[in-house]
Each structure stands twice: as C-alpha cells, then as structure tokens.
Design a protein around this motif. Structure first.
Motif, PDB file in Angstrom:
ATOM      1  N   ASN A  10       0.649  -1.246   0.067  1.00 48.75           N
ATOM      2  CA  ASN A  10      -0.037   0.200   0.013  1.00 48.75           C
ATOM      3  C   ASN A  10       0.684   1.169  -0.042  1.00 48.75           C
ATOM      4  O   ASN A  10       1.820   1.282   0.425  1.00 48.75           O
ATOM      5  N   THR A  11       0.197   2.416  -0.615  1.00 48.95           N
ATOM      6  CA  THR A  11       0.852   3.673  -0.578  1.00 48.95           C
ATOM      7  C   THR A  11      -0.161   4.841   0.093  1.00 48.95           C
ATOM      8  O   THR A  11      -1.185   4.315  -0.107  1.00 48.95           O
ATOM      9  N   ILE A  12       0.519   5.380   0.879  1.00 51.40           N
ATOM     10  CA  ILE A  12      -0.267   6.298   1.416  1.00 51.40           C
ATOM     11  C   ILE A  12       0.177   7.981   1.153  1.00 51.40           C
ATOM     12  O   ILE A  12       1.330   8.076   0.959  1.00 51.40           O
ATOM     13  N   LEU A  13      -0.774   8.508   0.788  1.00 48.62           N
ATOM     14  CA  LEU A  13      -0.756  10.221   0.391  1.00 48.62           C
ATOM     15  C   LEU A  13      -1.074  10.863   1.638  1.00 48.62           C
ATOM     16  O   LEU A  13      -2.007  10.666   2.147  1.00 48.62           O
ATOM     17  N   VAL A  14      -0.007  11.692   2.198  1.00 50.96           N
ATOM     18  CA  VAL A  14      -0.155  12.509   3.101  1.00 50.96           C
ATOM     19  C   VAL A  14      -0.282  13.995   2.637  1.00 50.96           C
ATOM     20  O   VAL A  14       0.627  14.435   1.911  1.00 50.96           O
ATOM     21  N   VAL A  15      -1.236  14.533   2.991  1.00 50.83           N
ATOM     22  CA  VAL A  15      -1.401  15.932   2.622  1.00 50.83           C
ATOM     23  C   VAL A  15      -1.554  16.956   3.927  1.00 50.83           C
ATOM     24  O   VAL A  15      -2.382  16.763   4.502  1.00 50.83           O
ATOM     25  N   ASP A  16      -0.636  17.883   3.788  1.00 45.97           N
ATOM     26  CA  ASP A  16      -0.452  18.777   5.029  1.00 45.97           C
ATOM     27  C   ASP A  16       0.550  19.867   4.547  1.00 45.97           C
ATOM     28  O   ASP A  16       1.447  19.749   3.736  1.00 45.97           O
ATOM     29  N   ASP A  17      -0.103  21.109   4.932  1.00 45.11           N
ATOM     30  CA  ASP A  17       0.710  22.429   4.488  1.00 45.11           C
ATOM     31  C   ASP A  17       2.034  22.680   5.497  1.00 45.11           C
ATOM     32  O   ASP A  17       2.767  23.453   5.330  1.00 45.11           O
ATOM     33  N   THR A  18       2.152  21.660   6.581  1.00 43.34           N
ATOM     34  CA  THR A  18       3.122  22.079   7.618  1.00 43.34           C
ATOM     35  C   THR A  18       4.370  21.069   7.410  1.00 43.34           C
ATOM     36  O   THR A  18       3.892  19.625   7.656  1.00 43.34           O
ATOM     37  N   PRO A  19       5.560  21.521   7.105  1.00 41.84           N
ATOM     38  CA  PRO A  19       6.604  20.522   6.835  1.00 41.84           C
ATOM     39  C   PRO A  19       6.938  19.644   7.778  1.00 41.84           C
ATOM     40  O   PRO A  19       7.197  18.493   7.683  1.00 41.84           O
ATOM     41  N   THR A  20       6.823  20.147   9.034  1.00 44.38           N
ATOM     42  CA  THR A  20       6.962  19.236  10.450  1.00 44.38           C
ATOM     43  C   THR A  20       6.062  18.050  10.376  1.00 44.38           C
ATOM     44  O   THR A  20       6.567  17.029  10.650  1.00 44.38           O
ATOM     45  N   ASN A  21       4.804  18.445  10.288  1.00 44.85           N
ATOM     46  CA  ASN A  21       3.745  17.357  10.118  1.00 44.85           C
ATOM     47  C   ASN A  21       4.081  16.285   9.147  1.00 44.85           C
ATOM     48  O   ASN A  21       4.011  15.105   9.266  1.00 44.85           O
ATOM     49  N   LEU A  22       4.437  16.871   7.888  1.00 44.35           N
ATOM     50  CA  LEU A  22       4.716  15.903   6.753  1.00 44.35           C
ATOM     51  C   LEU A  22       5.879  15.026   7.112  1.00 44.35           C
ATOM     52  O   LEU A  22       6.009  13.895   6.914  1.00 44.35           O
ATOM     53  N   GLN A  23       6.980  15.573   7.759  1.00 44.35           N
ATOM     54  CA  GLN A  23       8.375  15.060   7.820  1.00 44.35           C
ATOM     55  C   GLN A  23       7.803  13.633   9.023  1.00 44.35           C
ATOM     56  O   GLN A  23       8.423  12.505   9.092  1.00 44.35           O
TER      57      GLN A  23
END
Length: 258
Positions: A10-23
């Motif tokens: 499985n692949t998960i797409l993470v959508v967030d405008d905060t770089p810290t949250n993405l990392q």
C-alpha cells in the motif's frame, strides 16, 4: 494480514501544509514499510491523484487555498478516486467539524498532535477494511456474473426444451399425412399400370380406333404419357421419402434437446 504485508502492498498520500507534520508522518509510516507520497496543499494532492492513486489519504483540514473539506469533496466527486479512503487530520475537536468531514465521505479522524501508535492503528484498520470491501465487492461481482450465466443457461435450456416440443409437434403433424401419401403411391402406380394394361388390351382387340378416339390419343400424347407418368409417380415417391427422412431427423432432434 500482518502489518508488514499491508505496508508492502500500500501507498499512503499525506496532505499537509506544515513541513514538520509531513516529516513526522513520512518517518512514522516509512519505518513501518509503507510507501509514502506527500502533498503540501489540496491542489497539489488532486494533481497527484491524476497521475497515480494511493490506497489511503491522510488529509489535513486547515490548509491555505482549498481546505481539507473542499479537497475531500473534489476527490469523492471523481469516479476514479472516490473509493480511496480518506482520514482527516485536524486539531479541531468540534463534533460539528467531524460530522461535516464524515458526511463528505471521510472514514475517520486523527487528532493533532499525532500519537504514533494511534496513527498506525487507524491506518492499518482502514487499509484492512478497504481491502476487505474490495474483496467483498469482487466476490459479489463474481457471484452476480455466475448467477447471470446460470440464468442465461437456464433460459437457453428452457428455450431449447420449448423448441424441442415444437419440433416434435411439427414432426408428428408432418409424419401422419406423409405416411398416408407414401402408403398410397405404390397402389396408385399399380392402378396406373392396370389402366395402361387395359389400354394395351383394347388396342390389341381394336387396332383401328375411330377418328374421335384417334384424335383424343393424339391430343393427350398417349405414348409420352405412358412413358412420363411412372416417372412422375417415382419422383413423388422419392419426395415423400425425403420428407420422411426430415421428419425422422426432427423427431431425433426433439428427443435429444427436450
């Protein structure tokens, strides 16, 4: 299915405008073996979905441009992406916002700040549910296809049975008069030969017919009639035989297919 097996598939797409949250999410999910894609806003996420589709989307609610609710709405409006499960990520605790997200088609919420074990548990659960749903839909589709095929076979069988009954009836209706006709051809030929014999005897006894009889003999072309009439009867006999053969074939067909 194990966590590792789920992750590898499985692949998960993470959508967030905060770089810290993405990392943070990238690291947490990658460590478990998931393939992770990222998007910094809703517009980018929708563009990515046009190129490739993940198995699950983690979607932030509060983003510049189109927010998570609008992004979710657009994803669910697209027939090619509407079945992808979406989990909202938000610091909002208002139940109204949660209800709004769920009404748009989201399957769950993750509250910020993230708890690693909660994220992994919810991701795993919804990937499993998605897989089960897909498998169930596939099984239902296969069962429907099998049922439809069975119904078609049943209808075809009923049609062939009805056709067999019809053919048997037609064969019976043909057989009776044809048998009657065939049974009378030979006696008719015998009668014809008797009449020709009588004519021969008459001509022997009275070799010089009067003018009226001679005119009639010439009018009907007696010699040609004597030659051709047996041939006509023979053709009729052959025709009757062919019809009887067809009737036999029809009756054989009706017994095989009824």
């Amino acid at each position: 299915m194990s966590v590792d097996a789920i992750a590898q598939e499985n692949t998960i797409l993470v959508v967030d405008d905060t770089p810290t949250n993405l990392q943070v999410l990238f690291d947490v999910l990658s460590e478990q073996g998931y393939r992770v894609a990222i998007a910094k806003n809703g517009e980018t996420a929708i563009q990515r979905l046009q190129m490739s589709q993940p198995n699950l989307i983690l979607l932030d609610v509060m983003m510049p441009g189109i927010d998570g609710f609008e992004t979710c709405q657009q994803i669910k409006a697209n027939p090619t992406t509407r079945d992808i499960p979406i989990i909202f990520m938000t610091a909002l605790t208002d139940s109204v916002d949660k209800v709004k997200g769920l009404s748009l088609g989201a399957v769950d919420y993750i509250t910020k700040p993230f708890q690693e074990r909660e994220v992994l548990a919810r991701v795993k659960t919804h990937l499993q549910l998605s897989l089960l749903t897909h498998n169930l839909e596939q099984q239902v589709s296969e069962k429907n296809a099998q049922l439809q095929a069975s119904q078609i076979q049943l209808i075809q069988k009923e049609k062939m049975s009805a056709l067999g009954n019809l053919v048997a009836g037609v064969a019976h209706e043909i057989n009776n008069p044809v048998c009657f006709l065939g049974g009378n051809i030979q006696p008719a030929l015998d009668y014809i030969n008797d009449l020709f014999g009588l004519i021969d005897l008459y001509q022997q006894k009275y070799p010089q017919p009067d003018a009226e009889i001679q005119a009639e003999i010439e009018a009907i072309d007696l010699e040609y009639l004597r030659e051709d009439l047996p041939k006509l009867v023979g053709s009729m006999k052959e025709g009757v035989k062919r019809i009887l053969d067809i009737s036999t074939s029809l009756r054989t067909f009706s017994r095989v297919d009824c």
